[in-house]
Design a protein around this motif. Sequence first.
Motif, PDB file in Angstrom:
ATOM      1  N   VAL A 134      83.485-106.584   9.717  1.00  0.00           N
ATOM      2  CA  VAL A 134      84.173-107.206   8.580  1.00  0.00           C
ATOM      3  C   VAL A 134      85.638-107.424   8.924  1.00  0.00           C
ATOM      4  N   LYS A 135      86.241-106.418   9.558  1.00  0.00           N
ATOM      5  CA  LYS A 135      87.650-106.508   9.939  1.00  0.00           C
ATOM      6  C   LYS A 135      87.854-107.617  10.973  1.00  0.00           C
ATOM      7  N   GLN A 136      86.922-107.730  11.937  1.00  0.00           N
ATOM      8  CA  GLN A 136      87.017-108.782  12.957  1.00  0.00           C
ATOM      9  C   GLN A 136      86.972-110.172  12.322  1.00  0.00           C
ATOM     10  N   VAL A 137      86.060-110.399  11.415  1.00  0.00           N
ATOM     11  CA  VAL A 137      85.912-111.697  10.751  1.00  0.00           C
ATOM     12  C   VAL A 137      87.179-112.046   9.978  1.00  0.00           C
ATOM     13  N   LYS A 138      87.759-111.060   9.271  1.00  0.00           N
ATOM     14  CA  LYS A 138      88.991-111.300   8.518  1.00  0.00           C
ATOM     15  C   LYS A 138      90.127-111.683   9.462  1.00  0.00           C
ATOM     16  N   GLN A 139      90.225-110.979  10.597  1.00  0.00           N
ATOM     17  CA  GLN A 139      91.284-111.298  11.566  1.00  0.00           C
ATOM     18  C   GLN A 139      91.105-112.704  12.140  1.00  0.00           C
ATOM     19  N   GLN A 140      89.866-113.070  12.452  1.00  0.00           N
ATOM     20  CA  GLN A 140      89.602-114.400  13.002  1.00  0.00           C
ATOM     21  C   GLN A 140      90.005-115.497  12.005  1.00  0.00           C
ATOM     22  N   LYS A 141      89.634-115.321  10.767  1.00  0.00           N
ATOM     23  CA  LYS A 141      89.996-116.304   9.732  1.00  0.00           C
ATOM     24  C   LYS A 141      91.512-116.395   9.589  1.00  0.00           C
ATOM     25  N   HIS A 142      92.177-115.264   9.642  1.00  0.00           N
ATOM     26  CA  HIS A 142      93.639-115.238   9.523  1.00  0.00           C
ATOM     27  C   HIS A 142      94.280-115.966  10.710  1.00  0.00           C
ATOM     28  N   LYS A 143      93.756-115.746  11.939  1.00  0.00           N
ATOM     29  CA  LYS A 143      94.280-116.427  13.131  1.00  0.00           C
ATOM     30  C   LYS A 143      94.103-117.945  13.026  1.00  0.00           C
ATOM     31  N   GLN A 144      92.939-118.371  12.569  1.00  0.00           N
ATOM     32  CA  GLN A 144      92.691-119.808  12.436  1.00  0.00           C
ATOM     33  C   GLN A 144      93.642-120.433  11.431  1.00  0.00           C
ATOM     34  N   ALA A 145      93.890-119.752  10.339  1.00  0.00           N
ATOM     35  CA  ALA A 145      94.811-120.268   9.318  1.00  0.00           C
ATOM     36  C   ALA A 145      96.218-120.387   9.884  1.00  0.00           C
ATOM     37  N   LYS A 146      96.651-119.374  10.661  1.00  0.00           N
ATOM     38  CA  LYS A 146      97.994-119.411  11.278  1.00  0.00           C
ATOM     39  C   LYS A 146      98.085-120.554  12.289  1.00  0.00           C
ATOM     40  N   GLU A 147      97.041-120.759  13.110  1.00  0.00           N
ATOM     41  CA  GLU A 147      97.026-121.825  14.115  1.00  0.00           C
ATOM     42  C   GLU A 147      97.158-123.190  13.434  1.00  0.00           C
ATOM     43  N   GLN A 148      96.436-123.363  12.379  1.00  0.00           N
ATOM     44  CA  GLN A 148      96.491-124.638  11.675  1.00  0.00           C
ATOM     45  C   GLN A 148      97.877-124.884  11.108  1.00  0.00           C
ATOM     46  N   GLN A 149      98.534-123.854  10.618  1.00  0.00           N
ATOM     47  CA  GLN A 149      99.875-124.014  10.057  1.00  0.00           C
ATOM     48  C   GLN A 149     100.880-124.318  11.154  1.00  0.00           C
ATOM     49  N   ARG A 150     100.765-123.653  12.304  1.00  0.00           N
ATOM     50  CA  ARG A 150     101.716-123.860  13.401  1.00  0.00           C
ATOM     51  C   ARG A 150     101.570-125.235  14.029  1.00  0.00           C
ATOM     52  N   HIS A 151     100.384-125.586  14.389  1.00  0.00           N
ATOM     53  CA  HIS A 151     100.162-126.822  15.143  1.00  0.00           C
ATOM     54  C   HIS A 151      99.710-127.979  14.261  1.00  0.00           C
ATOM     55  N   LYS A 152      99.612-127.719  13.034  1.00  0.00           N
ATOM     56  CA  LYS A 152      99.139-128.720  12.083  1.00  0.00           C
ATOM     57  C   LYS A 152      97.817-129.322  12.544  1.00  0.00           C
ATOM     58  N   VAL A 153      96.952-128.486  13.043  1.00  0.00           N
ATOM     59  CA  VAL A 153      95.633-128.897  13.511  1.00  0.00           C
ATOM     60  C   VAL A 153      94.715-129.001  12.299  1.00  0.00           C
ATOM     61  N   VAL A 154      94.063-130.130  12.218  1.00  0.00           N
ATOM     62  CA  VAL A 154      93.121-130.328  11.136  1.00  0.00           C
ATOM     63  C   VAL A 154      91.722-130.293  11.734  1.00  0.00           C
ATOM     64  N   GLU A 155      90.941-129.356  11.296  1.00  0.00           N
ATOM     65  CA  GLU A 155      89.579-129.259  11.799  1.00  0.00           C
ATOM     66  C   GLU A 155      88.732-130.314  11.107  1.00  0.00           C
ATOM     67  N   THR A 156      87.972-131.004  11.925  1.00  0.00           N
ATOM     68  CA  THR A 156      87.082-131.998  11.358  1.00  0.00           C
ATOM     69  C   THR A 156      85.756-131.336  11.031  1.00  0.00           C
ATOM     70  N   ASP A 157      85.322-131.597   9.877  1.00  0.00           N
ATOM     71  CA  ASP A 157      84.054-131.035   9.449  1.00  0.00           C
ATOM     72  C   ASP A 157      82.949-131.992   9.885  1.00  0.00           C
ATOM     73  N   GLU A 158      82.186-131.594  10.892  1.00  0.00           N
ATOM     74  CA  GLU A 158      81.155-132.463  11.466  1.00  0.00           C
ATOM     75  C   GLU A 158      80.058-132.770  10.461  1.00  0.00           C
ATOM     76  N   ALA A 159      79.760-131.850   9.621  1.00  0.00           N
ATOM     77  CA  ALA A 159      78.720-132.078   8.618  1.00  0.00           C
ATOM     78  C   ALA A 159      79.141-133.169   7.640  1.00  0.00           C
ATOM     79  N   LYS A 160      80.411-133.138   7.244  1.00  0.00           N
ATOM     80  CA  LYS A 160      80.908-134.175   6.324  1.00  0.00           C
ATOM     81  C   LYS A 160      80.891-135.536   6.993  1.00  0.00           C
ATOM     82  N   LEU A 161      81.304-135.594   8.276  1.00  0.00           N
ATOM     83  CA  LEU A 161      81.289-136.860   9.002  1.00  0.00           C
ATOM     84  C   LEU A 161      79.866-137.395   9.142  1.00  0.00           C
ATOM     85  N   ALA A 162      78.940-136.531   9.487  1.00  0.00           N
ATOM     86  CA  ALA A 162      77.549-136.956   9.630  1.00  0.00           C
ATOM     87  C   ALA A 162      76.993-137.451   8.297  1.00  0.00           C
TER      88      ALA A 162
END
Length: 184
Positions: free
Chosen positions: A20-48
Motif C-alpha cells: 500500500v505504501k509503495q503504491v502511494k509513493q508511486q502515485k505521488h512521484k507521478q504527480a510530482k513528475e507531471q507538475q515539474r515537466h508538465k507531462v500529460v499522460e495520454t489515456d490510450e483507452a480514451k483515444l481508442a
Amino acid sequence: MALSLQEQLLKAGLTDKKKVKQVKQQKHKQAKEQQRHKVVETDEAKLAAATAIEAKKNKDRELNQQTKIEAEKKAVVAQIKQLIEVNKQPKGKGDVVCNFTDGNVIKRMYVNITTQKDISQGKLAIVKYEQGYELVPMPVADKIAERDAQTVVYRVDALSREDKVSSEQDDWYADYQIPDDLSW
C-alpha cells in the motif's frame, strides 16, 4: 463509515501495508513528475474509444447515404411505372406489325394502322414496362427519358437525329466535285 478499498484489502489479508505504501509513493512521484515537466499522460483507452466512435459515425454516414440513394432509385422506378400506367395507349387489334430494336434485339409489336402511323409520325413512343412494351405519348416519353433513358426503347425523333449524324459523317466527300471524264 465505509472503509476504503485499501483498508478492505488489508482487512481481508489480500495485501500488506508495505505494498500500500509503495503504491502511494508511486502515485505521488507521478504527480510530482507531471507538475515539474508538465507531462500529460495520454489515456490510450480514451483515444481508442474516440477513434472507434469516429469510425462508427463514418460507417453510419455511408450506410445512410447508400439507403438514401436506394430510396431515390425506388422512387424513380415508381414514378416511371406510374407515368406508364396512367398514359399507356391502346395498341389496337393488331393487324399491322411494328418492328423496333431493344438494344441489339429486334422486337415486334402488333398494332392497328392508326397507331402505326402515330408511331411513325413521332406522336407515340415505345417504352419497356414490366415484361413487355407499351405505347405512350411523346411528352410522357420525354418525362420518362429524363428519369431513365433506357426505359424508352423506340422513338422516331431520336432515330432521325441518329440518321442525320450518320449521314453527315458519310457525306464528308460531298464537297468534292466529280470529274466529267470519269466513266463507270
